[in-house]
Design an enzyme around this catalytic site. Structure first.
Site, mmCIF file in Angstrom:
data_model
loop_
_atom_site.group_PDB
_atom_site.id
_atom_site.type_symbol
_atom_site.label_atom_id
_atom_site.label_comp_id
_atom_site.label_asym_id
_atom_site.label_seq_id
_atom_site.Cartn_x
_atom_site.Cartn_y
_atom_site.Cartn_z
ATOM 1 N N ARG A 139 0.806 -1.220 0.000
ATOM 2 C CA ARG A 139 0.000 0.000 0.000
ATOM 3 C C ARG A 139 0.838 1.269 0.000
ATOM 4 O O ARG A 139 0.313 2.354 -0.285
ATOM 5 C CB ARG A 139 -1.015 -0.063 1.145
ATOM 6 C CG ARG A 139 -2.135 -1.028 0.832
ATOM 7 C CD ARG A 139 -2.967 -1.369 2.030
ATOM 8 N NE ARG A 139 -2.542 -2.609 2.661
ATOM 9 C CZ ARG A 139 -2.798 -2.924 3.912
ATOM 10 N NH1 ARG A 139 -3.437 -2.092 4.685
ATOM 11 N NH2 ARG A 139 -2.398 -4.075 4.404
ATOM 12 N N GLU A 190 2.052 -7.681 12.785
ATOM 13 C CA GLU A 190 0.940 -7.814 13.735
ATOM 14 C C GLU A 190 0.242 -9.172 13.515
ATOM 15 O O GLU A 190 -0.278 -9.760 14.426
ATOM 16 C CB GLU A 190 -0.056 -6.656 13.505
ATOM 17 C CG GLU A 190 -1.040 -6.458 14.635
ATOM 18 C CD GLU A 190 -2.115 -5.412 14.322
ATOM 19 O OE1 GLU A 190 -2.130 -4.850 13.218
ATOM 20 O OE2 GLU A 190 -2.953 -5.188 15.214
#
Ligand SMILES: O=P(O)(O)OC[C@H]1O[C@H](OP(=O)(O)OP(=O)(O)O)[C@H](O)[C@@H]1O
Ligand SMILES: Nc1ncnc2[nH]cnc12
Length: 182
Positions: free
Chosen positions: A70, A107
């Site tokens: 992104r 994460e």
């Protein structure tokens, strides 16, 4: 397009971030930036605010380095505004020719970032850009990659920072600039 103040731009960007609970796995609140991309005013606001920050803080910048995937959406727009080039840091195995890579944990998983050996030059002043800072693993690994290539990382830019995960601390001495914090 309407002329917006900095506060209005930040509000518009925040309105265009969409939360999804339990994606990609249970317990993760995923912050989706796709609505920003669908709104030209919001995308312009992101680019404006990054450009303003970089011009004021790092006027000597020579290259924008975007993180897979992104970071590729925002990085080239910023690089064009600044009149500098754009280089890609990709997940391992996607780039041809001689490369250098660093592994890291996320994460929600593990990965490895990679750059072509001639992607950045020794001594080149760069800013790193991505959509989101969570644990900081991705940006930390990319900073290590830049160190290995002897590039000079001036700072990191992200649209979203998840403050609880303390990613900015993990990145250490390299300053982080974020537009929206949770
Ligand atoms: O601060 P961190 O804990 O490292 O997490 C942040 C990274 O996680 C997301 O990418 P992801 O690895 O999901 O890959 P994608 O962009 O290919 O979807 C996001 O776009 C950042 O690159
Ligand atoms: N919570 C989150 N939302 C979107 N992208 C992420 N990358 C890592 N954590 C994320």
């Amino acid at each position: 397009m309407a002329v917006r103040t900095k506060k209005e731009k930040l509000e518009l960007i925040a309105q265009r971030i969409r939360p999804f609970q339990d994606f990609p796995s249970k317990g993760i609140l995923f912050r989706d930036i796709c609505p920003i991309l669908k709104d030209p005013e919001a995308l312009t606001a992101v680019t404006d605010l990054f450009e303003e920050h970089v011009r004021q803080t790092y006027p000597a910048v020579e290259l924008v380095v975007g993180l897979d995937a992104r970071g590729f959406l925002f990085g080239p727009l910023l690089a064009q505004r600044l009149g500098v080039g754009f280089a890609l840091v990709r997940k391992k195995g996607k780039l041809p020719g001689p490369t250098s890579s660093v592994a890291y944990s996320l994460e929600y998983g593990k990965a490895e970032v990679e750059i072509q050996e001639d992607g950045v030059l020794p001594g080149q002043k760069v800013v790193l850009i991505d959509d989101l800072l969570a644990t900081g693993g991705t940006l930390y690994a990319t900073c290590e990659l830049m160190k290995r290539q002897k590039a000079d990382v001036l700072g990191c830019l992200v649209v979203i920072e998840l403050l609880d995960l303390k990613g900015a601390e993990r990145i250490g001495s390299t300053p982080t600039f974020s537009l929206v914090q949770y």
